[in-house]
Write a protein that holds these residues in place. Structure first.
Motif, PDB file in Angstrom:
ATOM      1  N   UNK A 130       0.840  -1.204   0.000  1.00 42.31           N
ATOM      2  CA  UNK A 130       0.000   0.000   0.000  1.00 42.31           C
ATOM      3  C   UNK A 130       0.872   1.250   0.000  1.00 42.31           C
ATOM      4  N   UNK A 138      -3.470   5.402  -3.852  1.00 41.50           N
ATOM      5  CA  UNK A 138      -3.560   5.265  -2.395  1.00 41.50           C
ATOM      6  C   UNK A 138      -4.767   6.036  -1.869  1.00 41.50           C
ATOM      7  N   UNK A 141      -7.993   4.096  -2.517  1.00 41.73           N
ATOM      8  CA  UNK A 141      -8.128   2.986  -1.570  1.00 41.73           C
ATOM      9  C   UNK A 141      -8.489   3.509  -0.179  1.00 41.73           C
ATOM     10  N   UNK A 142      -7.894   4.634   0.200  1.00 47.72           N
ATOM     11  CA  UNK A 142      -8.209   5.216   1.526  1.00 47.72           C
ATOM     12  C   UNK A 142      -9.675   5.602   1.586  1.00 47.72           C
ATOM     13  N   UNK A 144     -12.101   4.402  -0.109  1.00 50.66           N
ATOM     14  CA  UNK A 144     -12.977   3.231  -0.153  1.00 50.66           C
ATOM     15  C   UNK A 144     -12.996   2.497   1.193  1.00 50.66           C
ATOM     16  N   UNK A 145     -11.794   2.235   1.722  1.00 50.47           N
ATOM     17  CA  UNK A 145     -11.737   1.353   2.896  1.00 50.47           C
ATOM     18  C   UNK A 145     -11.725   2.095   4.219  1.00 50.47           C
ATOM     19  N   UNK A 146     -11.160   3.299   4.224  1.00 49.52           N
ATOM     20  CA  UNK A 146     -11.123   4.025   5.486  1.00 49.52           C
ATOM     21  C   UNK A 146     -12.417   4.818   5.676  1.00 49.52           C
ATOM     22  N   UNK A 147     -12.857   5.473   4.611  1.00 50.09           N
ATOM     23  CA  UNK A 147     -14.046   6.315   4.711  1.00 50.09           C
ATOM     24  C   UNK A 147     -15.319   5.582   4.303  1.00 50.09           C
ATOM     25  N   UNK A 149     -16.524   4.804   1.371  1.00 49.11           N
ATOM     26  CA  UNK A 149     -17.285   5.350   0.225  1.00 49.11           C
ATOM     27  C   UNK A 149     -17.398   4.294  -0.866  1.00 49.11           C
ATOM     28  N   UNK A 154     -17.539   8.252  -4.623  1.00 47.20           N
ATOM     29  CA  UNK A 154     -16.202   8.728  -5.021  1.00 47.20           C
ATOM     30  C   UNK A 154     -16.287   9.422  -6.365  1.00 47.20           C
TER      31      UNK A 154
END
Lengths: 189, 526
Positions: A130, A138, A141-142, A144-147, A149, A154
């Motif tokens: 990553x 990056x 991906x942030x 999608x997986x952290x927030x 969305x 997006x």
């Protein structure tokens, strides 16, 4: 990653009631159990619960485990049975309707090559891979997986079509997979 | 769609639960007929799970292991109780009691069991001293940590002296809130908009300073001497296991308790009060603290509320205090009339719409549960009409509630868009029984895979259904008494609005009845 003989030793200690040995076993197999349950098509919000239940069942019946056999297939067998039971209970309570895809995934055992990728160090490799991604990838991906969305959200934010977002994420997934595999191959060599 | 990239896109669509029926069929066919693609799909699912773990630290090994240890302890505690019962049974037997050696062995076993139990209990309470984590956040929430200002993101741990700040309506159009919690402890704190909270200490229970704004908390039963504490300029609050809302505005502190009991001490005169469920206290620096009963209406999970108590004007205000207010605007004032006691009579074609998109309802319903409660007095109509909805143009909806004629009575129907319906929320679901043309409470709940209608607190009908709200459109507005159309007369609804409430969870029948009790007398006086 521990060898089979080291794992056997841990199991022998776990049978005598060693909490530390149980902790090492969880550390060794947590990633593979969770990845395996994910491969059976279980909803992401149930994976942690079912994984913990798997270890709980395994530790309850660890006396019966023959420590000359490999531990991985045994605990994955427990995981699969728990997933079957979970679906059976949900169906009885009419609260859950499995899709055809989920049914198909539960019937098809993942191949050994896929299971062997689910090692303890996978998360380490994934973190490294990553960090090696270009900033734009990056960031996707942030988001999608952290927030949390999805592609539509997006796409709205970046003024890009959701289809293009999905294509980008699909390419990033491929890149990450290749990167992890190459690091695993280097480690094994 | 047959290339490898197309296949991966199908995987992403599957993961987002945004597949059409055709795409689902396509993916299933590929998985059944192509072992290589099945393998790739399984590996995709595993990689997805591991990526979730990377970005959600609460799932990391230590927390997984701690959660597992808790479950193991609950098993061993049961075993301890079984052993005690067995020991008690044996002690009741005469021949065992007469044997002094046996008595000493049993006493020693009992003593050791108590030691093990207390040791495990101590460990459990130690484990509960984990730092708080951020569980949910909307954009714009920040953490001031020393000299740095960090964006508050899901999964971040809080450190001592962190100051959490959410912005309000004045300086941003976005809804900002943060939910923090101790997941293992089942303690959650929602920090509302325009609020500042400082995390002070973890010693002797978690301690917070509410600098300004309001928080809403659900707190698991605490250990005495180790309980959660909150402080404001005017008051000190100690919580032992409860649900409460604490607000600090304009030099006053208000504490409202919904469950359990909370102790509050006024900073100015050190007077202490115990605030019980269904009551609130207000503390100020210059006046004695007051204690009063609150409205019994269910507020847990409330995300939008319209009481229609404005009595005049073209705006209907959202009084939920959740996120950013979703106020409504009446297009044609000559088509409506406000009552003196607070209800809105719509008697001619018009449309009432939210001044901004109803995105807060979608965001709040991220767990894919929803309750709509309406108090209305319908009029007879020969055609179908739309009471309210969250919708766009062309009959595209996230949600809509409609009225259908049935001789001299009315039936109601709901179209709810999920990942298993089309853009119009078809197939819809309707009430089984009709109602008369009088003030009616209608409640619709969506939970996991079932839909339930309640009419005046009585369960009317339940349906099996499925899907999530992942495909809801963020741009749709909340609309009352009509649909977006070139002709307002097409779907306009005629009747009285008395109350509308949205919740982000499915209320149960007891809660619905509580709302009836709270509202009936109030509304019947209107």
């Amino acid at each position: 990653m521990k060898s089979e003989s080291q794992i056997q030793k841990l199991i022998v200690e776990a049978k005598t009631g060693s909490n530390e040995a149980l902790g090492h076993i969880v550390d060794e197999f947590q990633s593979s159990v969770r990845g395996f349950i994910a491969m059976l098509g279980v909803s992401p919000d149930m994976i942690i619960d079912l994984s913990q239940e798997t270890f709980l069942m395994a530790f309850k019946s660890i006396e019966k485990f023959n420590d000359e056999n490999p531990f991985g297939p045994w605990i994955r067998g427990i995981a699969r049975n728990l997933v079957y039971q979970y679906y059976a209970v949900e169906k009885k309570q009419s609260l859950f309707k499995r899709t055809a895809i989920e049914k198909h995934l539960l019937e098809k055992e993942p191949v050994e090559e896929s299971i062997n990728q689910l090692t303890k160090f996978r998360q380490e490799y994934l973190n490294t891979c990553l960090s090696e991604l270009p900033e734009k990838s990056a960031e996707l991906i942030r988001q999608k997986y952290q927030q949390g969305k999805n592609s539509v959200q997006m796409g709205d934010a970046l003024k890009i079509k959701p289809n293009s977002i999905r294509k980008s994420i699909a390419r990033i997934h491929q890149k990450l997979k290749i990167c992890i595999e190459s690091k695993q191959a280097l480690e094994n060599n | 769609m047959k290339s490898e990239n197309d296949f991966m896109e199908l995987c992403i669509l599957y993961q987002e639960k945004a597949m059409s029926k055709e795409q689902e069929q396509d993916l299933l066919s590929r998985l059944k007929n192509n072992p290589e693609e099945l393998k790739k799909f399984q590996e995709f699912l595993a990689l997805d799970e591991h990526l979730q773990e990377i970005y959600h630290p609460e799932k990391k090994s230590t927390l997984f292991w701690n959660g597992l240890q808790e479950r193991m302890r609950s098993v061993s505690t049961d075993t301890f109780r079984e052993n005690i019962l067995k020991i008690n049974d044996r002690e009741n037997k005469k021949d065992s009691v007469k044997n002094p050696t046996f008595i000493w062995i049993m006493a020693a076993t009992l003593f050791l069991s108590v030691v093990v139990f207390m040791f495990n209990y101590y460990n459990a309470s130690q484990d509960k001293k984990l730092k708080a984590f951020i569980l949910k956040t909307a954009q714009g929430a920040e953490i001031k940590r020393g000299n740095k200002v960090l964006l508050a993101t899901k999964g971040m741990a809080l450190y001592i002296d962190d100051i959490l700040t959410t912005r309000g309506a004045d300086d941003t159009t976005e809804i900002t809130y943060v939910e923090i919690g101790y997941p293992q402890n089942k303690t959650f704190v929602l920090i509302n908009r325009n609020t500042e909270v400082k995390f002070k200490s973890e010693d002797n229970g978690s301690q917070f300073l509410l600098i300004k704004g309001s928080v809403e908390a659900t707190v698991a039963k605490q250990v005495i001497g180790n309980s959660m504490k909150w402080q404001t300029d005017e008051a000190k609050i100690e919580i032992l296991g409860t649900r409460f809302v604490l607000s600090s505005f304009s030099k006053q502190t208000k504490l409202e308790v919904y469950k359990g009991k909370v102790s509050i001490t006024s900073v100015s005169d050190q007077k202490k009060m115990l605030v019980e469920k269904g009551h609130y206290a207000i503390a100020t620096k210059n006046n004695p603290m007051i204690l009063k009963p609150t409205n019994e209406r269910i507020s847990e999970g409330l995300i939008a509320l319209y009481n229609f108590e404005e009595k005049q004007g073209k705006y209907i205000h959202d009084s939920s205090n959740f996120g950013e207010s979703l106020d409504l605007e009446i297009q044609n004032m000559s088509a409506v009339k406000w009552s003196k006691n607070g209800s809105l009579n719509v008697f001619a074609p018009t449309i009432i719409t939210s001044v901004k998109p109803a995105i807060k309802i979608k965001e709040a319903c991220s767990s894919n549960e929803l309750t709509l409660e309406v108090w209305i007095k319908p009029r007879i109509s020969k055609k179908r009409s739309t009471i309210l909805g969250i919708m766009g143009t062309g009959h595209n909806v996230n949600f809509s509630l409609g009225q259908r004629p049935d001789n001299s009575n009315v039936h109601y129907g709901v179209h709810l868009r999920t990942s298993q319906t089309n853009l119009h929320g078809v197939p819809g679901k309707g009430t089984k029984h009709s109602t008369e043309l009088e003030l009616t409470q209608l409640v619709y709940t969506f939970q996991k895979d079932k839909v339930t209608f309640y009419i005046n607190g009585v369960k009317d009908v339940e349906y099996e259904t499925g899907g999530t709200f992942a495909n809801w459109n963020d741009d749709y507005h909340l609309v009352l008494a009509n649909e977006f159309s070139d002709k307002l007369i097409k779907k306009f609804w005629s009747g009285e609005f008395h109350l509308i409430a949205f919740y982000n969870r499915a209320l149960n029948q007891d809660e619905i009845k509580k709302n009836i009790k709270a509202e009936k007398n109030k509304i019947s006086k209107k």
